[in-house]
Scaffold this active site. Structure first.
Site, PDB file in Angstrom:
ATOM      1  N   TYR A  71       0.846  -1.177   0.000  1.00 44.61           N
ATOM      2  CA  TYR A  71       0.000   0.000   0.000  1.00 44.61           C
ATOM      3  C   TYR A  71       0.886   1.233   0.000  1.00 44.61           C
ATOM      4  O   TYR A  71       1.848   1.301   0.760  1.00 44.61           O
ATOM      5  CB  TYR A  71      -0.896   0.005   1.242  1.00 44.61           C
ATOM      6  CG  TYR A  71      -1.761   1.239   1.391  1.00 44.61           C
ATOM      7  CD1 TYR A  71      -2.822   1.464   0.516  1.00 44.61           C
ATOM      8  CD2 TYR A  71      -1.524   2.161   2.403  1.00 44.61           C
ATOM      9  CE1 TYR A  71      -3.625   2.594   0.656  1.00 44.61           C
ATOM     10  CE2 TYR A  71      -2.326   3.297   2.543  1.00 44.61           C
ATOM     11  CZ  TYR A  71      -3.378   3.502   1.674  1.00 44.61           C
ATOM     12  OH  TYR A  71      -4.169   4.626   1.809  1.00 44.61           O
ATOM     13  N   ASP A 130       9.386   2.843  -0.529  1.00 46.27           N
ATOM     14  CA  ASP A 130       8.353   3.492   0.272  1.00 46.27           C
ATOM     15  C   ASP A 130       8.556   3.059   1.718  1.00 46.27           C
ATOM     16  O   ASP A 130       8.131   1.974   2.125  1.00 46.27           O
ATOM     17  CB  ASP A 130       6.960   3.119  -0.239  1.00 46.27           C
ATOM     18  CG  ASP A 130       5.858   3.782   0.593  1.00 46.27           C
ATOM     19  OD1 ASP A 130       6.199   4.525   1.545  1.00 46.27           O
ATOM     20  OD2 ASP A 130       4.674   3.536   0.300  1.00 46.27           O
ATOM     21  N   LYS A 170       4.569   8.876   8.739  1.00 45.54           N
ATOM     22  CA  LYS A 170       4.320   8.276  10.053  1.00 45.54           C
ATOM     23  C   LYS A 170       5.299   8.769  11.140  1.00 45.54           C
ATOM     24  O   LYS A 170       5.151   9.889  11.597  1.00 45.54           O
ATOM     25  CB  LYS A 170       4.244   6.757   9.920  1.00 45.54           C
ATOM     26  CG  LYS A 170       3.076   6.379   8.977  1.00 45.54           C
ATOM     27  CD  LYS A 170       2.603   4.955   9.017  1.00 45.54           C
ATOM     28  CE  LYS A 170       1.280   4.842   8.279  1.00 45.54           C
ATOM     29  NZ  LYS A 170       1.305   4.159   7.023  1.00 45.54           N
TER      30      LYS A 170
HETATM   31  C1  LIG Z   1       0.603   4.667   5.665  1.00 40.71           C
HETATM   32  C2  LIG Z   1       1.337   4.437   4.405  1.00 40.71           C
HETATM   33  C3  LIG Z   1       1.208   5.323   3.317  1.00 40.71           C
HETATM   34  C4  LIG Z   1       0.227   6.438   3.294  1.00 40.71           C
HETATM   35  O1  LIG Z   1       0.474   7.398   4.262  1.00 40.71           O
HETATM   36  P1  LIG Z   1      -0.733   8.393   4.706  1.00 40.71           P
HETATM   37  O2  LIG Z   1      -0.055   9.330   5.655  1.00 40.71           O
HETATM   38  O3  LIG Z   1      -1.761   7.515   5.335  1.00 40.71           O
HETATM   39  O4  LIG Z   1      -1.230   9.062   3.497  1.00 40.71           O
HETATM   40  C5  LIG Z   1       2.013   5.111   2.225  1.00 40.71           C
HETATM   41  N1  LIG Z   1       2.887   4.089   2.179  1.00 40.71           N
HETATM   42  C6  LIG Z   1       3.028   3.229   3.210  1.00 40.71           C
HETATM   43  C7  LIG Z   1       4.017   2.138   3.114  1.00 40.71           C
HETATM   44  C8  LIG Z   1       2.242   3.355   4.340  1.00 40.71           C
HETATM   45  O5  LIG Z   1       2.346   2.471   5.327  1.00 40.71           O
END
Ligand SMILES: *Cc1c(COP(=O)(O)O)cnc(C)c1O
Length: 429
Positions: free
Chosen positions: A145, A240, A268
């Site tokens: 994701y 990511d 995060k």
């Molecule tokens: C949480 C997450 C996102 C999205 O971040 P948001 O702050 O919720 O938009 C993108 N990539 C990864 C791997 C994530 O865990």
């Protein structure tokens, strides 16, 4: 008996005003046949709901709160900062300060841009990869994701997996067609795709330690294959690390595996509980961002002083000792939980890296999204309902990762082992 009376009443009001009563889908508890629990406050490793129940929190706002809730140092700095104003739309010293700090953890980020969410970070990184290579195709892995921008909402994890959605309605067909999806940890499949289409591929985006299909670490050889293929074909490799950054290792998955991507996205933890994301990497690529280059990126609240301060005060407190301690606690937790599951004949796979941990109700191995889906979802629901009533706060979905903070104690680990063990013994199989 745990009562959720006030939360149930609060939810009745909320559903009239917001789809599912929430502002992000997995929070709605639909997947676990419950109404969501409304939170009053958090302190350190604990959450307190509006019915007066307290919990040991392993969600930690879905990852950010590595220092737990309302860390004294972070809160004091925020109070100080807010008196000076909340947003200027002009440069501040805090932005340079956090960029330097981030570089200490992730040296491959030679230049970076601050944004307000992980979604923005990955969306911008993908646009940059396309602008830089002058190609359109993006590769992502099934079950990973990367936030909710159009190009990346194909075969995605987290809420998409929880609610069984392949491609979101509303993503134009032609946009979805620009995204190739490949099984995670599958070297043969990605090698084959590059042989056929490598010259069209702008970038490969991957969670090097996947946390949005449950917790599935990438294989080192798989990640090395991605590095080699993207180099050979002139594509941009994007790690990511919105979740894995400051989590699977203090310096991210790229340090853990010794692999340097071209671009990295963070989120995060970097915001310490305020809305922050970052994308950055090689200078040669990053200098294509406006106003140095022509790949557009902007944001009214990007680099917001409160958000920068929360991030700075969080990152400043991180050190190897704390990671070793959190990791040792998770070692003990995971070993004990596996033994308890085995003793009760519950199919169970559990792993951790650094401060991330995750479990599946199947005997494994669990290396990709297909394996993840062999888990017992009905058992998960019953298990979840049992442990939350006993004060253990977990993500209400089998497709999410659990976390730990610097504030969790050995007594918390003991209590968690006790509750999980009771669940394995008592929840109907
Ligand atoms: C949480 C997450 C996102 C999205 O971040 P948001 O702050 O919720 O938009 C993108 N990539 C990864 C791997 C994530 O865990």
């Amino acid at each position: 008996m745990t009562s959720f009376e006030n939360s149930i009443a609060a939810y009745k009001e909320a559903v009239k005003l917001m789809p599912g009563g929430v502002n992000s889908p997995v929070r709605a508890y639909k997947n676990v046949d419950m109404d969501p629990i409304f939170i009053e406050r958090g302190k350190n490793q604990n959450l307190y709901d509006i019915d007066g129940n307290s919990y040991i929190d392993y969600v930690l706002s879905w990852g950010p709160l590595i220092l737990g809730h309302a860390d004294d140092t972070v809160i004091a700095a925020l109070k100080d900062t807010i008196d000076k104003g909340t947003s200027f739309g002009a440069p501040t010293l805090l932005e340079t300060k956090i960029a330097k700090l981030v570089q200490k953890f992730v040296p491959s980020m030679e230049m970076m841009r601050m944004v307000s969410s992980g979604t923005e970070a990955t969306m911008s990184a993908v646009r940059l990869a396309r602008g830089y290579t002058k190609r359109d195709k993006i590769v992502k892995f099934i079950g990973c994701y990367h936030g909710h921008s159009d190009s990346l909402l194909v075969d995605a994890g987290s809420g998409m997996a929880t609610f069984d959605i392949n491609t979101s309605p509303g993503v134009p067909k032609n946009v979805a067609l620009e995204t190739y999806t490949v099984p995670y940890n599958d070297e043969a499949a990605i090698t084959d795709l590059f042989k056929r289409h490598g010259d069209e591929i702008a970038g490969v985006i991957v969670e090097p330690v996947a946390g949005n299909m449950g917790f599935v670490p990438g294989h080192e050889s798989f990640l090395k294959t991605l590095r080699k293929l993207t180099e050979d074909y002139g594509s941009v490799l994007i790690f990511d690390e919105v979740m894995s950054g400051f989590r699977c290792d203090m310096k991210g998955a790229q340090h853990l595996y010794g692999i340097t991507p071209d671009l990295t996205t963070l989120g995060k933890v970097i915001g310490g509980g305020l809305p922050v994301g970052t994308f950055g990497g090689k200078r040669e690529i990053m200098k294509n961002i406006t106003p140095d280059g022509k790949v557009y990126h902007a944001g009214t609240l990007s680099g917001n002083p409160l958000a920068m301060m929360a991030g700075i005060k969080t990152l400043e407190q991180l050190n190897e000792e704390k990671y070793a301690d959190m990791s040792a606690k998770l070692d003990r937790l995971c070993t004990a939980l596996k033994a308890a599951a085995d003793k009760n004949g519950v199919p169970f796979t559990i792993r951790h890296r650094g401060t991330m941990w995750g479990y599946f109700f199947n005997n494994g191995p669990v290396e990709n999204f297909d394996d993840v889906q062999k888990s017992d979802k009905e058992y998960f629901t019953r298990f979840f309902q049992y442990v939350i009533k006993r004060g253990i706060y977990l993500a209400p979905s089998p497709y999410e990762t659990s976390f730990i903070s610097t504030k969790h104690t050995d007594a918390d680990i003991d209590k968690t082992i006790e509750v999980f063990s009771d669940a394995f013994a008592n929840v109907q199989k």
